[in-house]
Design a protein around this motif. Structure first.
Motif, PDB file in Angstrom:
ATOM      1  N   VAL A  57       0.857  -1.186   0.000  1.00  0.00           N
ATOM      2  CA  VAL A  57       0.000   0.000   0.000  1.00  0.00           C
ATOM      3  C   VAL A  57       0.900   1.245   0.000  1.00  0.00           C
ATOM      4  N   PRO A  58       0.571   2.229  -0.830  1.00  0.00           N
ATOM      5  CA  PRO A  58       1.389   3.441  -0.816  1.00  0.00           C
ATOM      6  C   PRO A  58       0.975   4.394   0.311  1.00  0.00           C
ATOM      7  N   VAL A  59       1.990   5.067   0.839  1.00  0.00           N
ATOM      8  CA  VAL A  59       1.741   6.158   1.785  1.00  0.00           C
ATOM      9  C   VAL A  59       2.152   7.438   1.059  1.00  0.00           C
ATOM     10  N   VAL A  60       1.231   8.397   0.996  1.00  0.00           N
ATOM     11  CA  VAL A  60       1.467   9.646   0.267  1.00  0.00           C
ATOM     12  C   VAL A  60       1.209  10.816   1.220  1.00  0.00           C
ATOM     13  N   GLU A  61       2.217  11.635   1.385  1.00  0.00           N
ATOM     14  CA  GLU A  61       2.095  12.836   2.236  1.00  0.00           C
ATOM     15  C   GLU A  61       1.453  12.523   3.582  1.00  0.00           C
ATOM     16  N   GLY A  62       1.930  11.434   4.195  1.00  0.00           N
ATOM     17  CA  GLY A  62       1.500  11.141   5.564  1.00  0.00           C
ATOM     18  C   GLY A  62       0.188  10.400   5.717  1.00  0.00           C
ATOM     19  N   ARG A  76       6.864   9.974   5.315  1.00  0.00           N
ATOM     20  CA  ARG A  76       5.619  10.595   4.832  1.00  0.00           C
ATOM     21  C   ARG A  76       5.201  10.008   3.500  1.00  0.00           C
ATOM     22  N   ASP A  77       6.172   9.534   2.734  1.00  0.00           N
ATOM     23  CA  ASP A  77       5.899   8.890   1.446  1.00  0.00           C
ATOM     24  C   ASP A  77       6.614   7.552   1.480  1.00  0.00           C
ATOM     25  N   ALA A 112       8.398  -1.305   5.686  1.00  0.00           N
ATOM     26  CA  ALA A 112       8.190  -0.070   4.920  1.00  0.00           C
ATOM     27  C   ALA A 112       9.524   0.585   4.621  1.00  0.00           C
ATOM     28  N   VAL A 113       9.627   1.126   3.418  1.00  0.00           N
ATOM     29  CA  VAL A 113      10.820   1.876   2.998  1.00  0.00           C
ATOM     30  C   VAL A 113      10.345   3.144   2.282  1.00  0.00           C
ATOM     31  N   PRO A 114      11.265   4.087   2.026  1.00  0.00           N
ATOM     32  CA  PRO A 114      10.846   5.280   1.281  1.00  0.00           C
ATOM     33  C   PRO A 114      10.160   4.903  -0.041  1.00  0.00           C
ATOM     34  N   TYR A 115       9.207   5.730  -0.454  1.00  0.00           N
ATOM     35  CA  TYR A 115       8.387   5.483  -1.656  1.00  0.00           C
ATOM     36  C   TYR A 115       9.232   4.989  -2.834  1.00  0.00           C
ATOM     37  N   VAL A 116       8.714   3.982  -3.528  1.00  0.00           N
ATOM     38  CA  VAL A 116       9.415   3.393  -4.674  1.00  0.00           C
ATOM     39  C   VAL A 116       8.634   3.709  -5.955  1.00  0.00           C
ATOM     40  N   HIS A 117       9.324   4.272  -6.947  1.00  0.00           N
ATOM     41  CA  HIS A 117       8.726   4.492  -8.266  1.00  0.00           C
ATOM     42  C   HIS A 117       9.126   3.329  -9.167  1.00  0.00           C
ATOM     43  N   VAL A 118       8.170   2.623  -9.780  1.00  0.00           N
ATOM     44  CA  VAL A 118       8.569   1.528 -10.676  1.00  0.00           C
ATOM     45  C   VAL A 118       9.294   2.077 -11.902  1.00  0.00           C
ATOM     46  N   ILE A 119       8.964   3.309 -12.313  1.00  0.00           N
ATOM     47  CA  ILE A 119       9.773   4.011 -13.325  1.00  0.00           C
ATOM     48  C   ILE A 119      10.017   5.418 -12.774  1.00  0.00           C
ATOM     49  N   LYS A 120      11.265   5.848 -12.792  1.00  0.00           N
ATOM     50  CA  LYS A 120      11.606   7.143 -12.194  1.00  0.00           C
ATOM     51  C   LYS A 120      10.897   8.286 -12.914  1.00  0.00           C
ATOM     52  N   ARG A 162      -5.136  12.716  -2.373  1.00  0.00           N
ATOM     53  CA  ARG A 162      -5.402  13.705  -1.308  1.00  0.00           C
ATOM     54  C   ARG A 162      -6.869  13.733  -0.911  1.00  0.00           C
ATOM     55  N   ARG A 163      -7.695  12.912  -1.537  1.00  0.00           N
ATOM     56  CA  ARG A 163      -9.123  12.884  -1.198  1.00  0.00           C
ATOM     57  C   ARG A 163      -9.333  12.265   0.172  1.00  0.00           C
ATOM     58  N   PRO A 164      -9.960  13.007   1.106  1.00  0.00           N
ATOM     59  CA  PRO A 164     -10.143  12.481   2.463  1.00  0.00           C
ATOM     60  C   PRO A 164     -10.879  11.140   2.493  1.00  0.00           C
ATOM     61  N   ASP A 165     -11.832  10.941   1.566  1.00  0.00           N
ATOM     62  CA  ASP A 165     -12.600   9.687   1.580  1.00  0.00           C
ATOM     63  C   ASP A 165     -11.774   8.489   1.129  1.00  0.00           C
ATOM     64  N   LEU A 166     -10.615   8.732   0.520  1.00  0.00           N
ATOM     65  CA  LEU A 166      -9.778   7.620   0.057  1.00  0.00           C
ATOM     66  C   LEU A 166      -8.505   7.483   0.898  1.00  0.00           C
ATOM     67  N   ARG A 167      -8.343   8.346   1.894  1.00  0.00           N
ATOM     68  CA  ARG A 167      -7.109   8.364   2.676  1.00  0.00           C
ATOM     69  C   ARG A 167      -7.315   7.910   4.110  1.00  0.00           C
ATOM     70  N   THR A 168      -6.250   7.379   4.689  1.00  0.00           N
ATOM     71  CA  THR A 168      -6.208   7.090   6.125  1.00  0.00           C
ATOM     72  C   THR A 168      -4.971   7.811   6.653  1.00  0.00           C
ATOM     73  N   GLU A 169      -5.197   8.889   7.403  1.00  0.00           N
ATOM     74  CA  GLU A 169      -4.054   9.660   7.904  1.00  0.00           C
ATOM     75  C   GLU A 169      -3.279   8.852   8.949  1.00  0.00           C
ATOM     76  N   VAL A 170      -1.963   9.022   8.979  1.00  0.00           N
ATOM     77  CA  VAL A 170      -1.135   8.356   9.979  1.00  0.00           C
ATOM     78  C   VAL A 170      -0.864   9.341  11.108  1.00  0.00           C
ATOM     79  N   ASP A 171      -1.052   8.889  12.337  1.00  0.00           N
ATOM     80  CA  ASP A 171      -0.729   9.733  13.483  1.00  0.00           C
ATOM     81  C   ASP A 171       0.727   9.458  13.875  1.00  0.00           C
ATOM     82  N   TYR A 172       1.610  10.407  13.521  1.00  0.00           N
ATOM     83  CA  TYR A 172       3.045  10.191  13.735  1.00  0.00           C
ATOM     84  C   TYR A 172       3.482  10.435  15.175  1.00  0.00           C
ATOM     85  N   ARG A 173       2.577  10.971  16.001  1.00  0.00           N
ATOM     86  CA  ARG A 173       2.967  11.209  17.398  1.00  0.00           C
ATOM     87  C   ARG A 173       2.804   9.967  18.251  1.00  0.00           C
ATOM     88  N   ALA A 174       2.056   8.994  17.686  1.00  0.00           N
ATOM     89  CA  ALA A 174       1.712   7.806  18.499  1.00  0.00           C
ATOM     90  C   ALA A 174       2.963   7.011  18.885  1.00  0.00           C
TER      91      ALA A 174
END
Ligand SMILES: *Cc1c(COP(=O)(O)O)cnc(C)c1O
Length: 301
Positions: free
Chosen positions: A40-45, A89-90, A121-129, A289-301
């Motif tokens: 699953v991708p993580v985008v902007e947190g 974050r990504d 998890a590792v930093p975001y991977v692009h299958v093609i740069k 960035r659509r709220p209905d398609l995103r699950t925000e990560v709480d980084y303080r936890a």
């Protein structure tokens, strides 16, 4: 930067640096590529379409008859825990179930194996740069190698049976191409290492229906195309038709919608990314960035 910023793994309930995450040499995950996984991708947190990826992963676990103690909620919690701990974050966030090591040493019975779940998890991977996509990405059609038939290895469960893709990548790289797309034994386009394929003709977008993973990005691309008023078709896509398209593109959680400007000798759009793929890719990043398609990560936890 924490020690986990290069990547983090969840193994047996502990979060550890990615470099320390290992499985044993007798694990069938290693000796038989006997693994079901998802990414699953993580985008902007935030996770994008997390429940869709979890649905597919749970289905892959059932299809492969893996039995693990962790339920969906614990898998979801493990993913959240490694992303929060890494601070990424990504990210490219993988969930894995491996067949494990036989409880009876030397057993050849898959029912004897101690199946286990882990995540990493590792930093975001692009299958093609992105810089390659901008100047035009090339795809090689596998020649000596075909996609593993769908009645041999189930393509609907994301898996580690990459012998066909790796052979295809050697062909592609040796010929100076960016990546590879494999056909089935009937000459239809299937998929490539980590991505689905699409052809655009007029206002129609066509993608193969059989012998492929039902990519979450594939689904997103189809939904976006329909939202733009285009017709979509999921059906067999003969290689000849693919090569005669106005435009072709790939879809992957590693980059979204990826315009392709060359397939073998055929150059599309004078070597410039096509308008449909370019538009769909911009929309993909909007949709992350659509709220209905995103699950925000709480980084303080
Ligand atoms: C991961 C993958 C895809 C793309 O699926 P997404 O859910 O869009 O990332 C397509 N084909 C294969 C073989 C894959 O492993």
């Amino acid at each position: 930067m924490t020690a986990l910023a290069q990547g983090a793994a969840w193994m047996e309930g502990r979060v550890i640096p990615i470099a320390e995450a290992k499985i044993g040499v007798t694990d069938w995950g290693l000796t038989h590529s006997d693994i079901a996984y998802d990414v699953v991708p993580v985008v902007e947190g935030g996770f994008f379409r997390l429940d869709d990826y979890l649905d597919r992963f749970m289905a892959s676990i059932a299809a492969g008859r893996y039995e693990i103690a962790e339920e969906r909620a614990q898998i979801r919690a493990a993913l959240t825990e490694i992303i929060a701990a890494s601070g990424l974050r990504d990210a490219y966030c993988a969930m894995v179930v491996a067949r494990g090591t036989p409880r009876v040493p030397g057993s050849r019975d898959p029912r004897d194996c101690a199946n286990h779940f882990y995540a990493w998890a590792v930093p975001y991977v692009h299958v093609i740069k992105p810089e390659v996509l901008e100047t035009g990405a090339s795809v090689w059609i596998g020649k000596a190698v075909r996609r593993i038939p769908r009645d041999s290895v189930n393509p609907l469960a994301k898996n580690y049976h990459w012998g066909d893709f790796t052979a295809g990548l050697f062909e592609a790289k040796d010929a100076g191409f960016e990546t590879v797309l494999l056909c089935d034994h009937d000459g239809n386009v299937t998929e490539g290492p980590g991505f689905n394929a699409f052809a655009v003709k007029g206002d129609r977008v066509v993608t193969p229906d059989l012998g492929v993973l039902e990519g979450v990005t594939r689904r997103t691309a189809l939904e976006m195309a329909r939202a733009l008023g285009m017709q979509t078709e999921e059906r067999a896509l003969p290689l000849e038709e693919f090569l005669e398209a106005d435009e072709v593109f790939l879809s992957s959680s590693g980059g979204g919608v990826l315009p392709i400007t060359r397939v073998d000798d055929r150059v599309f759009g004078n070597g410039r990314p096509g308008p449909v793929a370019t538009r769909l890719n911009a929309l993909y990043w909007d949709w992350t960035r659509r709220p209905d398609l995103r699950t925000e990560v709480d980084y303080r936890a």
